[in-house]
Write a protein that holds these residues in place. Structure first.
Motif, PDB file in Angstrom:
ATOM      1  N   ALA A 167       2.007  -0.499  -6.181  1.00  0.00           N
ATOM      2  CA  ALA A 167       1.584  -0.909  -4.844  1.00  0.00           C
ATOM      3  C   ALA A 167       1.955  -2.380  -4.631  1.00  0.00           C
ATOM      4  O   ALA A 167       1.947  -3.174  -5.574  1.00  0.00           O
ATOM      5  N   THR A 168       2.265  -2.713  -3.404  1.00  0.00           N
ATOM      6  CA  THR A 168       2.645  -4.084  -3.059  1.00  0.00           C
ATOM      7  C   THR A 168       1.578  -5.078  -3.492  1.00  0.00           C
ATOM      8  O   THR A 168       1.890  -6.121  -4.068  1.00  0.00           O
ATOM      9  N   ASP A 169       0.308  -4.765  -3.239  1.00  0.00           N
ATOM     10  CA  ASP A 169      -0.778  -5.671  -3.609  1.00  0.00           C
ATOM     11  C   ASP A 169      -0.811  -5.917  -5.118  1.00  0.00           C
ATOM     12  O   ASP A 169      -1.049  -7.039  -5.564  1.00  0.00           O
ATOM     13  N   THR A 170      -0.565  -4.876  -5.884  1.00  0.00           N
ATOM     14  CA  THR A 170      -0.556  -5.001  -7.341  1.00  0.00           C
ATOM     15  C   THR A 170       0.580  -5.909  -7.795  1.00  0.00           C
ATOM     16  O   THR A 170       0.393  -6.791  -8.641  1.00  0.00           O
ATOM     17  N   ILE A 171       1.762  -5.707  -7.216  1.00  0.00           N
ATOM     18  CA  ILE A 171       2.924  -6.519  -7.579  1.00  0.00           C
ATOM     19  C   ILE A 171       2.671  -7.982  -7.243  1.00  0.00           C
ATOM     20  O   ILE A 171       2.931  -8.869  -8.054  1.00  0.00           O
ATOM     21  N   CYS A 172       2.146  -8.224  -6.039  1.00  0.00           N
ATOM     22  CA  CYS A 172       1.862  -9.601  -5.620  1.00  0.00           C
ATOM     23  C   CYS A 172       0.856 -10.258  -6.566  1.00  0.00           C
ATOM     24  O   CYS A 172       1.039 -11.413  -6.959  1.00  0.00           O
ATOM     25  N   ALA A 173      -0.174  -9.514  -6.958  1.00  0.00           N
ATOM     26  CA  ALA A 173      -1.189 -10.069  -7.854  1.00  0.00           C
ATOM     27  C   ALA A 173      -0.611 -10.321  -9.249  1.00  0.00           C
ATOM     28  O   ALA A 173      -0.833 -11.385  -9.834  1.00  0.00           O
ATOM     29  N   GLU A 174       0.132  -9.355  -9.767  1.00  0.00           N
ATOM     30  CA  GLU A 174       0.676  -9.472 -11.125  1.00  0.00           C
ATOM     31  C   GLU A 174       1.698 -10.602 -11.239  1.00  0.00           C
ATOM     32  O   GLU A 174       1.731 -11.312 -12.233  1.00  0.00           O
ATOM     33  N   LEU A 175       2.556 -10.730 -10.227  1.00  0.00           N
ATOM     34  CA  LEU A 175       3.636 -11.720 -10.290  1.00  0.00           C
ATOM     35  C   LEU A 175       3.316 -13.005  -9.535  1.00  0.00           C
ATOM     36  O   LEU A 175       4.150 -13.907  -9.457  1.00  0.00           O
ATOM     37  N   LYS A 176       2.123 -13.048  -8.945  1.00  0.00           N
ATOM     38  CA  LYS A 176       1.657 -14.244  -8.240  1.00  0.00           C
ATOM     39  C   LYS A 176       2.614 -14.674  -7.121  1.00  0.00           C
ATOM     40  O   LYS A 176       3.062 -15.820  -7.062  1.00  0.00           O
ATOM     41  N   VAL A 177       2.936 -13.717  -6.249  1.00  0.00           N
ATOM     42  CA  VAL A 177       3.730 -14.013  -5.060  1.00  0.00           C
ATOM     43  C   VAL A 177       2.928 -13.586  -3.837  1.00  0.00           C
ATOM     44  O   VAL A 177       2.138 -12.639  -3.904  1.00  0.00           O
ATOM     45  N   SER A 178       3.147 -14.270  -2.737  1.00  0.00           N
ATOM     46  CA  SER A 178       2.454 -13.898  -1.502  1.00  0.00           C
ATOM     47  C   SER A 178       3.077 -12.623  -0.948  1.00  0.00           C
ATOM     48  O   SER A 178       4.203 -12.256  -1.284  1.00  0.00           O
ATOM     49  N   SER A 179       2.350 -11.964  -0.074  1.00  0.00           N
ATOM     50  CA  SER A 179       2.850 -10.739   0.543  1.00  0.00           C
ATOM     51  C   SER A 179       4.124 -11.015   1.341  1.00  0.00           C
ATOM     52  O   SER A 179       5.087 -10.250   1.275  1.00  0.00           O
ATOM     53  N   ALA A 180       4.134 -12.112   2.083  1.00  0.00           N
ATOM     54  CA  ALA A 180       5.322 -12.454   2.874  1.00  0.00           C
ATOM     55  C   ALA A 180       6.515 -12.715   1.958  1.00  0.00           C
ATOM     56  O   ALA A 180       7.635 -12.256   2.221  1.00  0.00           O
ATOM     57  N   ASN A 181       6.276 -13.419   0.854  1.00  0.00           N
ATOM     58  CA  ASN A 181       7.352 -13.710  -0.082  1.00  0.00           C
ATOM     59  C   ASN A 181       7.843 -12.423  -0.752  1.00  0.00           C
ATOM     60  O   ASN A 181       9.026 -12.258  -1.011  1.00  0.00           O
ATOM     61  N   PHE A 182       6.910 -11.520  -1.032  1.00  0.00           N
ATOM     62  CA  PHE A 182       7.276 -10.226  -1.614  1.00  0.00           C
ATOM     63  C   PHE A 182       8.313  -9.524  -0.745  1.00  0.00           C
ATOM     64  O   PHE A 182       9.333  -9.050  -1.232  1.00  0.00           O
ATOM     65  N   TRP A 183       8.051  -9.464   0.561  1.00  0.00           N
ATOM     66  CA  TRP A 183       8.958  -8.743   1.456  1.00  0.00           C
ATOM     67  C   TRP A 183      10.310  -9.445   1.569  1.00  0.00           C
ATOM     68  O   TRP A 183      11.346  -8.794   1.683  1.00  0.00           O
ATOM     69  N   VAL A 184      10.314 -10.765   1.517  1.00  0.00           N
ATOM     70  CA  VAL A 184      11.578 -11.506   1.521  1.00  0.00           C
ATOM     71  C   VAL A 184      12.365 -11.170   0.257  1.00  0.00           C
ATOM     72  O   VAL A 184      13.574 -10.905   0.306  1.00  0.00           O
ATOM     73  N   ILE A 185      11.682 -11.153  -0.885  1.00  0.00           N
ATOM     74  CA  ILE A 185      12.343 -10.852  -2.162  1.00  0.00           C
ATOM     75  C   ILE A 185      12.907  -9.437  -2.156  1.00  0.00           C
ATOM     76  O   ILE A 185      14.060  -9.219  -2.552  1.00  0.00           O
TER      77      ILE A 185
END
Length: 189
Positions: free
Chosen positions: A154-172
């Protein structure tokens, strides 16, 4: 069949699960030595926590979960210290790849990869090229892409595990897909 601690047999783990765990690791890490080390670390960690195994899953599932957490640790280490991508840069990329109405520019529109029909040999070769392209991604991008599209996290899990913001996640994710597409078009088509 659920296992209990009495049925756990660490002496059989290498024989029963080493190949599976190695393949799981190598497809996510792409470093043979590190993949072997992670499998060994998984067995060691499981042995240290064998008394905590409740038997709610199979040994293989339990060992895979331990390995998965070790892989996430590797992703974190590889991506730590990397400067998070500036989201405003994504807007500039949009102008290159997309028209104002959101459609692909003629120059950058996707081309069929030719993998629509399943052919095991063709599929194996495509996967090899895809893995090579993934290795060219920055560590953080590869970690995010792998967790999202190979592990279905899940996006939330990835953001928490890798310490990236949701907006940054989508850019990546966006940049990783664009880079992979370009690499595949260059090396596959």
């Amino acid at each position: 069949m659920l296992l209990t601690n009495q049925h756990v047999n660490p002496h059989k783990w290498v024989e029963k699960y080493a190949d599976y765990l190695y393949l799981y690791a190598i497809t996510r890490i792409r470093d043979e030595e590190q993949a072997r080390d992670l499998v060994q670390e998984t067995f060691l960690a499981a042995l240290e926590r064998v008394d905590k195994f409740e038997g709610k899953s199979t040994e293989r599932t339990w060992l895979t979960a331990i390995l998965k957490n070790k892989i996430i640790d590797v992703y974190r280490k590889k991506s730590s210290g990397l400067i998070n991508n500036d989201i405003s840069e994504a807007g500039n990329e949009q102008e290159v790849f997309f028209e104002d109405d959101g459609h692909w520019t003629r120059e950058h529109q996707p081309v069929a990869f030719g993998i629509e029909n399943y052919d095991p040999l063709y599929h194996k070769e495509f996967n090899r090229v895809l893995q090579n392209c993934m290795q060219k991604l920055p560590a953080l991008w590869m970690a995010v892409f792998t967790m999202k599209h190979m592990d279905d996290e899940a996006t939330d899990t990835i953001c928490a595990e890798l310490k990236v913001s949701s907006a940054n996640f989508w850019v990546i994710i966006h940049r990783a897909k664009l880079n992979l597409r370009a690499c595949l078009q260059k090396n596959w088509i």
